[in-house]
Design an enzyme around this catalytic site. Structure first.
Site, PDB file in Angstrom:
ATOM      1  N   GLU A 186     -17.864  -8.899 -46.688  1.00 31.71           N
ATOM      2  CA  GLU A 186     -18.660 -10.113 -46.843  1.00 31.71           C
ATOM      3  C   GLU A 186     -18.045 -11.222 -45.998  1.00 31.71           C
ATOM      4  OE1 GLU A 186     -18.465 -11.250 -50.983  1.00 31.71           O
ATOM      5  OE2 GLU A 186     -16.329 -10.824 -51.073  1.00 31.71           O
ATOM      6  N   ASP A 217     -13.942 -20.637 -49.857  1.00 30.69           N
ATOM      7  CA  ASP A 217     -14.817 -20.191 -48.767  1.00 30.69           C
ATOM      8  C   ASP A 217     -14.885 -21.200 -47.631  1.00 30.69           C
ATOM      9  OD1 ASP A 217     -15.422 -18.117 -50.589  1.00 30.69           O
ATOM     10  OD2 ASP A 217     -17.093 -19.267 -51.407  1.00 30.69           O
TER      11      ASP A 217
END
Length: 523
Positions: free
Chosen positions: A187, A15
């Site tokens: 997301e 991420d």
């Protein structure tokens, strides 16, 4: 032409969020249940990265005691505005049912390596918060909204937008859903502004082998957003032969020379679409703009292992590896702990100078108070060695060398006590909660003051050793499968190797470790 080799940050570092401040680049990555929270890396050439900070280093910033595995810190976003760094992050408490008990916060600092502020609570509606700084000074938070209703199978409710007021230290104004779900599991949002367009870059498809990066744009921050004509702009989903799999969850940055790059997570499986013991790593791709849309430089959508480097001076960084003699006043930055910081009653570098003393605490199955320090597997082939002095008085006391994915998946070479044999050394394994002794043979070391422990990882094989010195090694147990310690479906971290001590009697029996060495033995 110079090239960057991917991944740029190996081992469990997913991420990635990237920001440039002058000539300096910073990447923040997720840490999930590992404490301190969030890893921040620094580079000046986009190729060589050094771990320089873990900003969530106080319990009042990050309380993860008892949280689920692969919960904790999700998808931090690091930005810089008005001479200040902003870090927004999720602290996920539970993720084992239909709900996600998640709380989002923002902290700030003038120096990325300095003391970060107390957390400001934002919301609890979903994961992956990201902060966008508008040209007029206003700030906007986007995050995924979690859909828990049983009759709606899609768990992402889209991307929501709300203004953040630094003066009031809270979100203000209405909540808007600016991007309903398009492909699925939408997301990881980030907003950018370029040439009069607002770009909303998101991750879709879930973070496994269907992962991807998709892009939308709008003339207005609040939308409506139009879809990139060639989405997804990055994915590995349609080619199982690619070295970099699971490509997705991206952030983009412009260099001081006007080039553009995208950082993203990826995984390198042992076998085609198989286990990934190193977890999700960080890679980089060069991007170009065409008709005000971003594309990979080769106009394809697959991640490349070799990427053209920017025209920036090379900036080498210190090696992360080597031997730690425990002769410092503080633990090396490469170590992390599970869920909570190590308290003074749990470890010491001063009670016996030149040794790390770990005081026995709860079991490796605990989600509360473990006496454990560990560092990431960074390579497919490496060895780790330590020397242990430990005198257990009961079978409830043990200490040693562990390879650990989570509290249900680990390989543990430990010294303990047997009522008949005295001090013994043996191996236990745990595979998804199934505990075993891979060999019944336990080594009696009753008259050995200092025992040397070693683990050697050779791609898909894990072999443990012991010795009375660092030259002569005896195998302990059979070769174990490295693939058993890896991210499974819906698990998000990676493997660690480390030192630990347990005392299930509650007497806090200490174990002394003379050193810890991690050596890369080639990819």
């Amino acid at each position: 032409m110079k090239y960057i080799e991917n991944p740029i940050i190996t081992g469990f570092n997913p991420d990635p969020s990237i920001v440039r401040v002058g000539n300096d680049y910073y990447i923040a990555t997720s840490t999930f249940e590992w404490f301190p929270g969030v890893q921040i890396f620094h580079s000046r050439d986009l190729e060589n990265w050094e771990l320089i900070a873990r900003p969530l280093n106080r319990v009042n910033q990050l309380d993860m005691k008892g949280c689920d595995s692969s919960a904790g810190v999700f998808a931090p976003c690091l930005t810089y505005h008005d001479s200040k760094f902003y870090l927004v992050y999720s602290n996920v408490k539970t993720r084992s049912g239909i709900w996600r008990d998640v709380h989002n916060y923002v902290i700030t600092a003038g120096d990325v390596k300095g003391e970060w502020s107390e957390p400001v609570y934002l919301n609890s509606s979903g994961i992956d918060p990201s902060l966008f700084h508008e040209e007029d000074g206003r700030k906007w938070l986007v995050n995924m909204i979690w859909e828990h209703r049983i009759d709606i199978p899609e768990k992402s409710g889209g991307i929501i937008l709300q203004e953040y007021s630094p003066e009031k230290e809270k979100l203000v104004g209405p909540v808007r859903n600016i991007l309903p779900v398009k492909i699925g599991m939408t997301e990881g949002p980030h907003i950018y502004k370029k040439n009069g367009y607002y770009y909303l870059v998101v991750a879709e498809g879930g973070t496994d082998y269907d992962h991807m990066v998709t892009v939308t744009r709008s003339r207005f921050l609040k939308g409506p957003y139009e879809i990139h004509p060639d989405n997804p702009v990055l994915t590995s989903r349609d080619n199982p032969d690619l070295e970099l799999q699971k490509a997705g969850h991206a952030d983009i940055v412009e260099t001081q020379n006007g080039d553009w790059y995208m950082v993203h997570l990826c995984s390198r499986p042992l076998r085609k679409r198989g286990s990934c013991p190193l977890g999700r790593e960080t890679a980089i791709q060069k991007i170009v703009w065409e008709n005000d849309w971003p594309y990979l430089e080769d106009k394809g959508r697959h991640p490349s292992v070799r990427v053209p480097a920017p025209d920036l001076p090379e900036y080498p960084v210190p090696s992360l590896f080597g031997r730690d003699e425990f002769d410092s006043k503080e633990l090396n930055i490469n170590y992390q702990f599970l869920r909570v910081p190590l308290a003074e009653e749990t470890y010491s570098l001063s009670e016996r100078p030149g040794f790390l003393r770990l005081k026995g605490h709860e079991s490796l199955s605990s989600r509360f108070h473990q006496s454990l320090i560990a560092r990431r597997w960074k390579h497919f082939r490496f060895s780790a060695v330590t020397a242990l002095e430990f005198e257990p008085e009961t079978y409830q006391q043990m200490a040693g060398l562990v390879c650990l994915y989570d509290e249900l998946d680990f390989y543990y070479l430990r010294v303990t006590h047997d009522e008949e044999k005295g001090k013994i050394l043996g191996l236990i394994t745990c595979d998804k909660g199934n505990y075993q002794k891979p060999t019944d043979k336990e080594v009696v070391i009753e008259n050995v003051d200092k025992v040397y422990l070693k683990v050697s990882v050779n791609y898909d094989k894990v072999q443990f050793y012991y010795g009375e010195n660092e030259q002569d090694w005896e195998k302990v147990g059979p070769e174990l499968d490295a693939g058993e310690l890896s991210e499974a479906s819906e698990m998000f971290t990676g493997n660690f190797v480390g030192l630990c001590c347990q005392d299930l009697s509650g007497r806090r029996k200490p174990a002394d470790f003379a050193f810890f060495e991690y050596a890369n033995e080639g990819e």
